[in-house]
Design an enzyme around this catalytic site. Structure first.
Site, PDB file in Angstrom:
ATOM      1  N   LEU A 160       1.677  -3.629   0.066  1.00  0.00           N
ATOM      2  CA  LEU A 160       1.074  -2.952  -1.085  1.00  0.00           C
ATOM      3  C   LEU A 160       2.062  -2.827  -2.235  1.00  0.00           C
ATOM      4  O   LEU A 160       3.240  -2.474  -2.032  1.00  0.00           O
ATOM      5  CB  LEU A 160       0.594  -1.543  -0.705  1.00  0.00           C
ATOM      6  CG  LEU A 160      -0.339  -1.407   0.489  1.00  0.00           C
ATOM      7  CD1 LEU A 160       0.457  -1.044   1.740  1.00  0.00           C
ATOM      8  CD2 LEU A 160      -1.392  -0.325   0.243  1.00  0.00           C
ATOM      9  N   ASP A 161       1.595  -3.105  -3.432  1.00  0.00           N
ATOM     10  CA  ASP A 161       2.308  -2.740  -4.642  1.00  0.00           C
ATOM     11  C   ASP A 161       2.153  -1.233  -4.823  1.00  0.00           C
ATOM     12  O   ASP A 161       1.248  -0.622  -4.254  1.00  0.00           O
ATOM     13  CB  ASP A 161       1.696  -3.497  -5.825  1.00  0.00           C
ATOM     14  CG  ASP A 161       2.216  -3.003  -7.158  1.00  0.00           C
ATOM     15  OD1 ASP A 161       3.439  -2.905  -7.323  1.00  0.00           O
ATOM     16  OD2 ASP A 161       1.384  -2.686  -8.034  1.00  0.00           O
ATOM     17  N   LYS A 162       3.028  -0.613  -5.613  1.00  0.00           N
ATOM     18  CA  LYS A 162       2.914   0.833  -5.810  1.00  0.00           C
ATOM     19  C   LYS A 162       2.144   1.176  -7.083  1.00  0.00           C
ATOM     20  O   LYS A 162       1.009   1.654  -7.023  1.00  0.00           O
ATOM     21  CB  LYS A 162       4.300   1.498  -5.860  1.00  0.00           C
ATOM     22  CG  LYS A 162       4.222   3.042  -6.019  1.00  0.00           C
ATOM     23  CD  LYS A 162       5.578   3.672  -6.119  1.00  0.00           C
ATOM     24  CE  LYS A 162       6.193   3.495  -7.491  1.00  0.00           C
ATOM     25  NZ  LYS A 162       5.464   4.288  -8.541  1.00  0.00           N
ATOM     26  N   THR A 163       2.726   0.892  -8.233  1.00  0.00           N
ATOM     27  CA  THR A 163       2.144   1.340  -9.494  1.00  0.00           C
ATOM     28  C   THR A 163       0.845   0.603  -9.798  1.00  0.00           C
ATOM     29  O   THR A 163       0.807  -0.629  -9.847  1.00  0.00           O
ATOM     30  CB  THR A 163       3.139   1.114 -10.646  1.00  0.00           C
ATOM     31  OG1 THR A 163       4.371   1.752 -10.325  1.00  0.00           O
ATOM     32  CG2 THR A 163       2.588   1.669 -11.947  1.00  0.00           C
TER      33      THR A 163
END
Length: 637
Positions: A306-309
C-alpha cells in the site's frame, strides 16, 4: 446470432409441440405424434445448426456441432422423439445461460442509459444548454438542484449536496463546496453549484466506468481460455470416437447416443457464467475489475502493498491541534499564522490558512513576507514579526514544547511552530487523516487469506510507522522514490509472493505495473487507473474487501461448476457404454446439469460480503456524525 427473446419463444413453442406429441402418442395417433416431434426438432435445431456452421467457418469445433450431428442423425434414423428432446433441451439450456448473462449485464445498460445528455454552461456573458459532447475543458458549468453532473470538474462557486451513488455506490449525499471534485453521472440533491470542466468526453469518470465494465464483462479468465481450448480438442475427439463405435458395433443409435451424451455443455459454460456474474457483482459494489485474469489473480493474492498518502490516508492535510504558549491565546495563534500563510504556496501553509479562515478573521494582510528555505515563512502581521515553520524557526525551544512536538510527530503529525517577536508562541499540528475504514479492511483481508501487508511511502519514517501501527500494517519502507517502490515490489514478486499493489498517484504507477495485480483508488491519477487491473471507484477500502471476497467466491463457484459438469459427463458416458443410459434419459440428465451450473453461478449475482457491508455501514455512520465533529480540533495552552 439468436437473441435472448428468440431463444425464449423457440423454447416455449418447442415445449408445446413436444407436449402435443406426447398427447398424440397417448391418443394413439402416431402420424400426428411424429409430425409434432419433427417440427419441434427442426424449430429448436435450426439455431444450433446455424451456430455450429458459423463456428466451422472460423475453423472452430464447438459443442453445437455435436448436438447438430446428434439431432440430424436421430431424424435420419427415425428417432423423432429423441431428436426433438435433444434439440429442445439444448436450446432451453442456451436460453437459461443467456438469461443469466443478461441479468449480470443490466448494470452496464443502466450506466449507459443514465449517462448525462446535456449541460448548462456559461460562455462569455451567455448561458446556454449544449449537448454533453460539446462541453470543452475550461467551460464553466452550472449545476442546479436535481441536475446531473455532465462532466468531471472542480467546484468554483456555491455549495450543495451531491448524490454519488452512480459512481461510488455510496447512498448518502456528499456536501460539495469550493475546491471539491465532482464526477459526471452524479446528481445534485440540493443547492446551486458552478464548476469548471476538467475532463470531458471519453475521459470522464462515468465514461471510463462504462468502458471498463464493457471490457471486463467481455474478457476471459485463464480458466475459461483453458476450457475453450479443451472444447476445441474434445469435440472432434468425441466425433471420431462415436464414428469408431458405430463402425465396430454397426449400431448407429449407439454412436449418436455417445455424441449427444458426451456433449460437455455444462463444462463449457461453467466458467463464463460464473465469471460474468462475479464481474457484474463487483462493478455494482464500486470495484471495476478489468477482466477474468485480474479476477483470478485478485482471488489468489497473499501480499498487499500500500501507498500511504492518498491511499491509506485521504491525501488532504487537516489541522489536528493548536497549542498556545505565553500570554497569547489559541485564537491569536491561529489568526496570526493564518494571515501570514495566506501568502504561502506550501500545502501545509494553505491548510493553516484555510483552517484560520473558518475560525477567525484573517482579512488583514501580511507585509514584508519572505520565504526562508528550510525554515518557513516570515512577515509582519498586525505590527508583529511572525514566523511560521519548522523547529529551525524557533530561537529558543522550551523543553516541554520540544517534548510535545516529538510526541505529536510520533503520532503521525507534522508540527508548524509559530514564533512571534522572537519567542515561541504556538504550535499547530497537521496530519493527513487516515481513511477511517482502512484498519477494519486490513483486518478483514487478513482473515480472508492476505497474510502480509507492506507500506511503501515517500514520507518520513516517524509518520509512516505511526500510520502503519494504527491500521495494522506489518512492514514499512519510508522515504522511497518511485524506483524504490518498484524495487521493493519486484523483490516480493521474485520471492514468489502473489503481490497486489494499491496506490493513487503517478509515482505509484510503476509499482502498480510491477505487481502481480495493480489496484488504483478511483480519485487517483489517470496513469495509475490505466495501469491498474482493479479500480476502487469510491476510494474506499470496503470496496477492496468486497472485490476480494467476490473474486474468491467466483473462483470457488467456477471450480464447483467444473466438478458438476465433469462428473455428469463421466457418469453418463459410463452409463452409455454399459447400455443402461439411452439418448432421451441421458440428455435429460445432461441438461439438468447445465441448469444446475447456471443456477449455481446465479448465486453470485446477489452475493454480499459481510465484512465489507459492516465496514460500509460504519463508514455511513461516521459520515452522519462528521459535521458536528469538525470543530472538535484540540486547543491547548
Amino acid at each position: 446470432m439468436t437473441s435472448l427473446r428468440s431463444k425464449f419463444w423457440i423454447s416455449i413453442a418447442t415445449g408445446i409441440l413436444i407436449v402435443l406429441a406426447f398427447a398424440a402418442k397417448t391418443l394413439g395417433a402416431p402420424g400426428l405424434e411424429s409430425a409434432f416431434f419433427v417440427v419441434a426438432a427442426i424449430l429448436a435445431g435450426v439455431p444450433t445448426v446455424l451456430s455450429a456452421v458459423r463456428a466451422l467457418q472460423v475453423k472452430a469445433f464447438s459443442i453445437d456441432l455435436l448436438v447438430s450431428i446428434a439431432v440430424i442423425g436421430a431424424l435420419i434414423i427415425g428417432e423423432y422423439e429423441e431428436a426433438a428432446i435433444v434439440a429442445f433441451l439444448f436450446i432451453f439450456g442456451a436460453y437459461l445461460e443467456a438469461r443469466t448473462l443478461e441479468k449480470t449485464r443490466r448494470s452496464l445498460r443502466t450506466l449507459i442509459d443514465s449517462a448525462p445528455k446535456e449541460a448548462e454552461i456559461v460562455r462569455g456573458e451567455e448561458t446556454m444548454t449544449v449537448e454533453v459532447d460539446d462541453v470543452v475543458i475550461g467551460d464553466r458549468v452550472i449545476l442546479r438542484t436535481g441536475s446531473q453532473v455532465p462532466v468531471d470538474g472542480t467546484i468554483v462557486s456555491g455549495s450543495g449536496s451531491v448524490n454519488e451513488a452512480t459512481v461510488t455506490g455510496e447512498p448518502l449525499p456528499v456536501t460539495k463546496e469550493v475546491g471539491a471534485q465532482v464526477w459526471s453521472g452524479t446528481v445534485v440533491d440540493a443547492g446551486y453549484l458552478e464548476m469548471v470542466a476538467d475532463r470531458v468526453g471519453e475521459d470522464t469518470t462515468f465514461n471510463k466506468i462504462i468502458e471498463l465494465v464493457e471490457e471486463a464483462q467481455d474478457s476471459k479468465a485463464p480458466t475459461q481460455k483453458f476450457l475453450d481450448r479443451f472444447a476445441s480438442i474434445y469435440t472432434p475427439g468425441i466425433i471420431v470416437a462415436a464414428i469408431i463405435a458405430g463402425l465396430i458395433t454397426s449400431d448407429v443409435e449407439f454412436a449418436l447416443t455417445i455424441l449427444v451424451i458426451a456433449c460437455p455443455g455444462a463444462l463449457v459454460i461453467s466458467t463464463p457464467v460464473s465469471l460474468v456474474a462475479g464481474l457484474g457483482n463487483a462493478s455494482r459494489h464500486g470495484a471495476l475489475i478489468k477482466g477474468g485474469d485480474a479476477l483470478e489473480t485478485l482471488a489468489k493474492i497473499d501480499t498487499l502493498v500500500l501507498d500511504k498518502t492518498g491511499t491509506i490516508t485521504r491525501g488532504a492535510p487537516e489541522v489536528t491541534s493548536v497549542t498556545a504558549y505565553g500570554d497569547i491565546s489559541v485564537d491569536d495563534v491561529v489568526r496570526l499564522a493564518g494571515i501570514l500563510e495566506k501568502a504561502s504556496e506550501h500545502p501545509l501553509g494553505r491548510t493553516i490558512a484555510a483552517f484560520a479562515a473558518e475560525r477567525t478573521n484573517v482579512d488583514s494582510a501580511a507585509t514584508d513576507v519572505n520565504v526562508r528555505k528550510g525554515i518557513g515563512i516570515e512577515g509582519i502581521v498586525e505590527g508583529r514579526a511572525v514566523v511560521v515553520g519548522s523547529h529551525r524557526a524557533v530561537p529558543e525551544m522550551p523543553a516541554d514544547a520540544a517534548s510535545r512536538a516529538i510526541d505529536m510527530e510520533r503520532r503521525g503529525n507534522t508540527v508548524s511552530f509559530v514564533v512571534v517577536d522572537g519567542r515561541l508562541q504556538g504550535m499547530i499540528a497537521i496530519a493527513d487523516s487516515i481513511r477511517p475504514e482502512a484498519a477494519d479492511a486490513i483486518s478483514a483481508l487478513r482473515r480472508n487469506g492476505v497474510a502480509r501487508f507492506v507500506m511503501l511511502t515517500g514520507d518520513n519514517e516517524h509518520t509512516a510507522r505511526a500510520v502503519a501501527a494504527e491500521v495494522g500494517i506489518d512492514d514499512v519502507e519510508a522515504q522511497l522514490m518511485p524506483e524504490g517502490k518498484v524495487a521493493q515490489v519486484k523483490e516480493l514478486v521474485d520471492a514468489g509472493r502473489k503481490v497486489a499493489m494499491i496506490g493513487d498517484g503517478v509515482n505509484d504507477a510503476p509499482a502498480i505495473a510491477t505487481a502481480n495485480l495493480g489496484i488504483a483508488m478511483g480519485a487517483g491519477t489517470d496513469v495509475s487507473m490505466e495501469t491498474a487491473d482493479v479500480i476502487l471507484v469510491g476510494n474506499r477500502f470496503d470496496q477492496l474487501v468486497h472485490s476480494h471476497a467476490i473474486a474468491r467466491k467466483t473462483m470457488a463457484n467456477m471450480h464447483q461448476n467444473t466438478v458438476i459438469a465433469l462428473a455428469t459427463v463421466a457418469i453418463l458416458i459410463l452409463g452409455v457404454l454399459l447400455r443402461v443410459v439411452g439418448m432421451g434419459s441421458g440428455m435429460l440428465v445432461h441438461q439438468a446439469s447445465v441448469l444446475l451450473v447456471i443456477l449455481n453461478a446465479a448465486r453470485l449475482i446477489g452475493f454480499t460480503s459481510k465484512d465489507a457491508s459492516a465496514i460500509a455501514s460504519a463508514h455511513r455512520q461516521r459520515i452522519a456524525v462528521a459535521a458536528p465533529a469538525r470543530d472538535a480540533v484540540g486547543a491547548e495552552r
